[in-house]
Design a protein around this motif. Structure first.
Motif, mmCIF file in Angstrom:
data_model
loop_
_atom_site.group_PDB
_atom_site.id
_atom_site.type_symbol
_atom_site.label_atom_id
_atom_site.label_comp_id
_atom_site.label_asym_id
_atom_site.label_seq_id
_atom_site.Cartn_x
_atom_site.Cartn_y
_atom_site.Cartn_z
ATOM 1 N N ASP A 1 4.784 4.019 4.927
ATOM 2 C CA ASP A 1 5.579 2.930 5.497
ATOM 3 C C ASP A 1 5.007 2.513 6.845
ATOM 4 O O ASP A 1 4.893 1.326 7.156
ATOM 5 C CB ASP A 1 7.044 3.368 5.672
ATOM 6 N N VAL A 2 4.653 3.522 7.638
ATOM 7 C CA VAL A 2 4.058 3.247 8.945
ATOM 8 C C VAL A 2 2.709 2.543 8.779
ATOM 9 O O VAL A 2 2.406 1.560 9.465
ATOM 10 C CB VAL A 2 3.883 4.547 9.754
ATOM 11 N N PHE A 3 1.894 3.048 7.842
ATOM 12 C CA PHE A 3 0.596 2.412 7.581
ATOM 13 C C PHE A 3 0.782 0.950 7.174
ATOM 14 O O PHE A 3 0.061 0.062 7.639
ATOM 15 C CB PHE A 3 -0.147 3.145 6.464
ATOM 16 N N CYS A 4 1.740 0.713 6.268
ATOM 17 C CA CYS A 4 1.997 -0.658 5.816
ATOM 18 C C CYS A 4 2.400 -1.551 6.983
ATOM 19 O O CYS A 4 1.894 -2.672 7.134
ATOM 20 C CB CYS A 4 3.108 -0.666 4.764
ATOM 21 N N VAL B 1 1.963 -1.100 10.286
ATOM 22 C CA VAL B 1 0.912 -1.282 11.285
ATOM 23 C C VAL B 1 -0.173 -2.216 10.772
ATOM 24 O O VAL B 1 -0.577 -3.168 11.467
ATOM 25 C CB VAL B 1 0.306 0.081 11.683
ATOM 26 N N SER B 2 -0.664 -1.978 9.539
ATOM 27 C CA SER B 2 -1.763 -2.798 9.021
ATOM 28 C C SER B 2 -1.313 -4.224 8.740
ATOM 29 O O SER B 2 -2.034 -5.190 9.048
ATOM 30 C CB SER B 2 -2.347 -2.163 7.755
ATOM 31 N N ALA B 3 -0.108 -4.394 8.160
ATOM 32 C CA ALA B 3 0.383 -5.745 7.874
ATOM 33 C C ALA B 3 0.593 -6.531 9.162
ATOM 34 O O ALA B 3 0.206 -7.708 9.263
ATOM 35 C CB ALA B 3 1.688 -5.668 7.076
ATOM 36 N N LEU B 4 1.194 -5.883 10.165
ATOM 37 C CA LEU B 4 1.400 -6.572 11.444
ATOM 38 C C LEU B 4 0.074 -6.884 12.124
ATOM 39 O O LEU B 4 -0.056 -7.898 12.814
ATOM 40 C CB LEU B 4 2.288 -5.724 12.361
ATOM 41 N N ALA B 5 -0.931 -6.021 11.925
ATOM 42 C CA ALA B 5 -2.250 -6.278 12.497
ATOM 43 C C ALA B 5 -2.852 -7.546 11.892
ATOM 44 O O ALA B 5 -3.397 -8.399 12.614
ATOM 45 C CB ALA B 5 -3.173 -5.084 12.272
ATOM 46 N N PHE B 6 -2.755 -7.692 10.574
ATOM 47 C CA PHE B 6 -3.274 -8.898 9.926
ATOM 48 C C PHE B 6 -2.495 -10.136 10.372
ATOM 49 O O PHE B 6 -3.078 -11.200 10.608
ATOM 50 C CB PHE B 6 -3.194 -8.759 8.402
ATOM 51 N N GLY C 1 0.778 -1.237 0.000
ATOM 52 C CA GLY C 1 0.000 0.000 0.000
ATOM 53 C C GLY C 1 0.804 1.278 0.000
ATOM 54 O O GLY C 1 0.282 2.346 -0.347
ATOM 55 N N GLY C 2 2.072 1.221 0.364
ATOM 56 C CA GLY C 2 2.855 2.445 0.517
ATOM 57 C C GLY C 2 3.783 2.721 -0.648
ATOM 58 O O GLY C 2 3.765 2.037 -1.675
ATOM 59 N N THR C 3 4.599 3.746 -0.495
ATOM 60 C CA THR C 3 5.639 4.085 -1.473
ATOM 61 C C THR C 3 6.995 3.994 -0.796
ATOM 62 O O THR C 3 7.094 4.051 0.430
ATOM 63 C CB THR C 3 5.433 5.491 -2.049
ATOM 64 N N SER C 4 8.034 3.870 -1.593
ATOM 65 C CA SER C 4 9.372 3.621 -1.069
ATOM 66 C C SER C 4 10.122 4.925 -0.774
ATOM 67 O O SER C 4 10.390 5.709 -1.686
ATOM 68 C CB SER C 4 10.178 2.788 -2.064
ATOM 69 N N SER C 5 10.478 5.127 0.483
ATOM 70 C CA SER C 5 11.285 6.297 0.850
ATOM 71 C C SER C 5 12.642 6.256 0.157
ATOM 72 O O SER C 5 13.173 7.296 -0.256
ATOM 73 C CB SER C 5 11.485 6.348 2.367
ATOM 74 N N ALA C 6 13.214 5.060 0.011
ATOM 75 C CA ALA C 6 14.539 4.925 -0.594
ATOM 76 C C ALA C 6 14.556 5.350 -2.054
ATOM 77 O O ALA C 6 15.607 5.721 -2.584
ATOM 78 C CB ALA C 6 15.017 3.476 -0.472
ATOM 79 N N VAL C 7 13.406 5.308 -2.710
ATOM 80 C CA VAL C 7 13.326 5.714 -4.115
ATOM 81 C C VAL C 7 12.749 7.121 -4.251
ATOM 82 O O VAL C 7 13.279 7.963 -4.986
ATOM 83 C CB VAL C 7 12.460 4.712 -4.919
ATOM 84 N N VAL C 8 11.664 7.395 -3.533
ATOM 85 C CA VAL C 8 10.931 8.650 -3.702
ATOM 86 C C VAL C 8 11.745 9.856 -3.239
ATOM 87 O O VAL C 8 11.861 10.859 -3.961
ATOM 88 C CB VAL C 8 9.584 8.596 -2.948
ATOM 89 N N ILE C 9 12.306 9.793 -2.045
ATOM 90 C CA ILE C 9 12.966 10.967 -1.463
ATOM 91 C C ILE C 9 14.142 11.454 -2.325
ATOM 92 O O ILE C 9 14.226 12.644 -2.650
ATOM 93 C CB ILE C 9 13.395 10.680 -0.014
ATOM 94 N N PRO C 10 15.086 10.586 -2.721
ATOM 95 C CA PRO C 10 16.161 11.086 -3.601
ATOM 96 C C PRO C 10 15.650 11.601 -4.939
ATOM 97 O O PRO C 10 16.207 12.550 -5.486
ATOM 98 C CB PRO C 10 17.061 9.847 -3.779
ATOM 99 N N LEU C 11 14.602 10.976 -5.478
ATOM 100 C CA LEU C 11 14.082 11.419 -6.774
ATOM 101 C C LEU C 11 13.496 12.820 -6.705
ATOM 102 O O LEU C 11 13.812 13.678 -7.534
ATOM 103 C CB LEU C 11 13.014 10.443 -7.271
ATOM 104 N N VAL C 12 12.622 13.078 -5.721
ATOM 105 C CA VAL C 12 11.964 14.384 -5.672
ATOM 106 C C VAL C 12 12.943 15.493 -5.326
ATOM 107 O O VAL C 12 12.700 16.661 -5.640
ATOM 108 C CB VAL C 12 10.782 14.375 -4.666
#
Length: 445
Positions: A157-160, A162-167, A125-136
């Protein structure tokens, strides 16, 4: 053995070269790392995932702890407050729509049970900080949208997680009582959150004294390991404890509780820049090896996982384009909208989380892992290609036709018209003066 150490040394040097290429050519370094893994793994079969044995799962957990900790330290509570509108309009709907769409695909087409399908959606569900931050940072995006994309990559990342660990936690309970399962999961997260916050408050209070100890730089990560292990041993979520600890260490000013002052003599200390740089270096090394490990693990022999990964990636990109069209304000330029629509690569957090269902013995865990690895690779590859093609006339025209005219584009056109009128007026005045000078010269003669 000697060849192994030579390869590891060359790999680390190469990772820094790839990072430099990323800065100049805007081709994500993790894409090169995965390609190396593909070459030494599926292509030539020099290494297989089975060669790592139990070390692979331990390494994944270690990487997850560091990701959580660093993500927490980089998450600014103040920035969250300032950019909540953009996050509500784009980031949060993007996450939940991704979970739902991937869940539907997993349940209807991939032969996963509903809960496992939604777990796959949470992981992706999320986007990658390792890719997005350097690109922008390398692209001429407006400051407002740049902040939104950076925060989205951190928050989702936090949403992913928290929700994945919840499942995953929900699989521990055999009861079909949804309310009971939710209550147990919430209790597990809440107590883990309390452990992480308490640990952060205590550690930041004694950090000044800790720094006086010789060779103390690694004591903070060591304390994170203790909190993680303690939470897991008590049956709570160690990942949430590590995340909460990082958030406290990165935002100590929000945790200066008055009732604690009588118990401590020093103020709460934040992590200094050199400490954050040290932890970033650790994450860089872990990221280097882990993305190579992903490349090794991509199931090229399992064509179904690759097809499912491609299908998920295409669906998520289309969803992102439509969401950008109807959610992003017309104050944003067409260029900004184009970049926002492209910024949906999956990365390290998704890859690490993908290993957890199989470790937990969840039905379909192996399929979830391989599908996720495929999506990570294909989404980063597609993002890289789109960024490189963004300046091409045909691609730019295609995206502009999707967005239509924006307020900013109209303002630019008005400004351009005013500039052209001003230039015309200046030329006319210059010609009049020239003609006047000629007439004066003729009369004088």
């Amino acid at each position: 053995m000697g060849e192994t150490f030579i390869f590891l040394g060359i790999l680390i040097f190469s990772a820094h070269v790839f990072s430099a290429i990323f800065s100049r050519k805007k081709i994500p370094d993790v894409l090169f790392l995965m390609l190396i893994g593909i070459v030494i793994g599926p292509l030539f079969s020099w290494v297989t995932p089975a060669d790592f044995g139990v070390v692979g799962s331990v390494f994944a957990s270690l990487t997850l702890v560091f990701i959580l900790f660093e993500s927490g330290t980089d998450t600014s509570i103040q920035n969250l407050r300032d950019s909540w509108k953009n996050l509500v309009q784009v980031a949060i709907p993007s996450f939940f729509l991704s979970v739902v769409l991937v869940g539907i695909l997993g349940y209807t087409l991939f032969d996963l049970e509903l809960k496992a399908a939604l777990l796959l959606g949470s992981i992706l569900g999320g986007t990658s900080s390792a890719v997005v931050i350097p690109l922008v940072k390398q692209l001429p995006v407006s400051e407002e949208n740049r902040t939104m994309l950076v925060l989205e990559s951190a928050i989702t990342d936090v949403f992913c997680i928290v929700s994945a660990l919840a499942f995953i936690e929900s699989y521990k309970y055999a009861s079909v009582d949804v309310g009971g399962i939710i209550g147990k999961v919430v209790a597990s997260f809440t107590l883990a959150l309390m452990i992480g916050v308490a640990g952060g408050v205590v550690w930041s209070s004694i950090l000044e004294k800790i720094r006086k100890i010789q060779n103390s730089m690694f004591l903070t990560p060591a304390f994170v390991f203790v909190l993680y292990g303690l939470s897991e041993a008590m049956g709570y979520s160690g990942a949430i404890a590590a995340l909460a600890f990082g958030i406290v260490m990165g935002n100590t000013e929000y945790f200066e509780f008055s009732f604690l002052k009588k118990f401590k003599h020093n103020n709460m200390m934040r992590l200094e820049n050199h400490e954050k740089s040290f932890f970033s270096e650790i994450v860089f090394i872990l990221k280097t090896f882990f993305f190579v490990y992903i490349g090794i693990s991509i199931p090229f022999s399992d064509m179904r996982a690759l097809i499912y990964g491609l299908l998920i990636t295409v669906v998520l990109f289309v969803m992102r384009m439509l969401l950008t069209k109807f959610s992003v304000s017309n104050k944003s330029s067409n260029f900004d909208k184009t970049i926002i629509s492209m910024m949906i690569p999956k990365g390290l957090a998704a890859a690490v989380l993908a290993t957890l269902p199989e470790q937990a013995g969840i039905p379909g865990g192996e399929a979830i892992k391989y599908i996720t690895y495929s999506v990570v690779f294909i989404s980063i590859l597609l993002t890289s290609i789109l960024i490189l093609l963004n300046n091409k006339v045909g691609v730019k025209r295609l995206y502009n036709s999707l967005w239509g005219r924006t307020n900013q584009d109209e303002s630019v056109e008005v400004a351009e018209e005013q500039r052209q009128r001003l230039e015309t007026d200046i030329l006319d005045i210059a010609k009049e003066r020239q003609n006047t000078n000629k007439e004066n010269t003729t009369e004088t003669e």
